[in-house]
Design a protein around this motif. Structure first.
Motif, mmCIF file in Angstrom:
data_model
loop_
_atom_site.group_PDB
_atom_site.id
_atom_site.type_symbol
_atom_site.label_atom_id
_atom_site.label_comp_id
_atom_site.label_asym_id
_atom_site.label_seq_id
_atom_site.Cartn_x
_atom_site.Cartn_y
_atom_site.Cartn_z
ATOM 1 N N ALA A 101 -3.013 -5.564 -0.192
ATOM 2 C CA ALA A 101 -4.082 -6.542 -0.856
ATOM 3 C C ALA A 101 -5.413 -6.062 -0.382
ATOM 4 C CB ALA A 101 -3.902 -8.098 -0.365
ATOM 5 N N ASP A 102 -5.757 -5.043 -1.367
ATOM 6 C CA ASP A 102 -7.088 -4.449 -1.333
ATOM 7 C C ASP A 102 -8.222 -5.323 -0.984
ATOM 8 O OD1 ASP A 102 -6.405 -1.469 -3.418
ATOM 9 O OD2 ASP A 102 -5.368 -2.201 -1.563
ATOM 10 N N LEU A 104 -11.357 -7.766 -2.051
ATOM 11 C CA LEU A 104 -12.376 -7.588 -3.368
ATOM 12 C C LEU A 104 -13.072 -6.573 -3.156
ATOM 13 C CD1 LEU A 104 -13.903 -11.422 -2.414
ATOM 14 C CD2 LEU A 104 -12.073 -10.452 -4.412
ATOM 15 N N TYR B 31 -5.337 -13.888 5.232
ATOM 16 C CA TYR B 31 -6.370 -12.780 4.877
ATOM 17 C C TYR B 31 -7.562 -12.621 5.570
ATOM 18 C CZ TYR B 31 -7.908 -8.775 1.782
ATOM 19 O OH TYR B 31 -8.558 -7.635 1.449
ATOM 20 N N TYR B 35 -16.629 -5.731 5.967
ATOM 21 C CA TYR B 35 -17.299 -5.020 5.043
ATOM 22 C C TYR B 35 -18.376 -4.545 5.506
ATOM 23 C CZ TYR B 35 -14.680 -7.365 1.587
ATOM 24 O OH TYR B 35 -13.482 -8.212 0.613
ATOM 25 N N GLN B 45 -15.581 -2.161 1.428
ATOM 26 C CA GLN B 45 -14.523 -2.766 2.256
ATOM 27 C C GLN B 45 -14.118 -1.563 3.578
ATOM 28 O OE1 GLN B 45 -10.609 -3.276 1.103
ATOM 29 N NE2 GLN B 45 -10.923 -5.486 2.053
ATOM 30 N N TYR B 48 -8.931 -4.308 6.287
ATOM 31 C CA TYR B 48 -8.331 -5.544 5.876
ATOM 32 C C TYR B 48 -7.143 -6.007 6.882
ATOM 33 C CZ TYR B 48 -5.397 -3.438 2.326
ATOM 34 O OH TYR B 48 -4.278 -2.536 1.738
ATOM 35 N N MET B 50 -3.591 -8.718 6.097
ATOM 36 C CA MET B 50 -2.867 -9.586 5.367
ATOM 37 C C MET B 50 -2.455 -10.762 6.279
ATOM 38 S SD MET B 50 -1.286 -7.631 2.283
ATOM 39 C CE MET B 50 -0.572 -9.208 1.528
#
Lengths: 116, 111
Positions: A101-102, A104, B31, B35, B45, B48, B50
């Motif tokens: 899931a890159d 946004l 999630y 940033y 970004q 991240y 998940m």
């Protein structure tokens, strides 16, 4: 990774007029989102439009999405001084990112100034 | 109140001194993301996640580390900060494929 690009970079209009901002992106998406940021503050979500939707409304906001042209527009009607802010489009392509899931991917924003 | 919190909000530090910026959300989101925002470059970004124990690099991960040991927390670690990491940092969380909720931001200056 893909990126949304807003146009124009800056926009100055009179209070009461409508403001239109455009966003273009490069590849397939799941949804496109618009955010507002007041100077130096956190981003506030405005509208999410899914790839199978063409138009969405929220109060004075109207968003369109044209997946064939890979573009979106944000219209703010009857602008107010409080609408002065930076507006960002962000694309979400999590289903197309090979299992990850890159998240946004943001454009650089349109800075909107509403003159009283 | 549903929110994303970050601490500290402002930090001035010196090159090489390890620091951690905390991020916490109370919405049970899978999630989470970090940033950085720089003038003329928009938001980019960094990392991240998940879900718990699942993290991955974003567009600008060099010089940063993250961990996700609990669902609600996603700290950003700068092991050896450098002046080019001076920036405004935002943490965000969401359900996958949905709108993101952003924290208030952390303004970091590395001298």
């Amino acid at each position: 990774s893909q990126q949304g690009e807003e146009d124009p970079q800056a926009l100055s209009i009179q209070e009461g007029e409508n403001a239109t901002m455009n966003c273009s992106y490069k590849t397939s998406i799941n949804n496109l989102q618009w955010y507002r940021q007041n100077s130096g503050r956190g981003l506030v979500h405005l509208i999410l439009i899914r790839s199978n939707e063409r138009e969405k409304h929220s109060g004075r906001l109207r968003v369109t999405l044209d997946t064939s042209k890979k573009s979106s527009s944000l219209l703010i009607t009857a602008s107010r001084a409080a609408d002065t802010a930076s507006y960002f489009c962000a694309t979400d392509a999590w289903m197309y990112s090979g299992g990850g899931a890159d998240g946004l991917t943001f454009g650089k924003g349109t800075h909107l100034i509403i003159q009283p | 109140e549903a929110q994303v919190t970050q601490n500290p909000r402002y930090l001035i530090t010196v090159t090489g001194k390890k620091l951690t910026v905390t991020c916490s959300q109370n919405m049970n989101h899978e999630y989470m993301s970090w940033y950085r925002q720089d003038p003329g470059l928009g938001l980019r970004q960094i990392y991240y996640s998940m879900n718990v124990e699942v993290t991955d690099k974003g567009d600008v991960p060099e010089g940063y580390k993250v961990s996700r040991k609990e669902k609600r927390n996603f700290p950003l670690i700068l092991e050896s900060p450098s002046p080019n990491q001076t920036s405004l940092y935002f943490c965000a969380s969401s359900l996958i494929g949905a709108e993101q909720f952003f924290g208030p931001g952390t303004r970091l200056t590395v001298l």
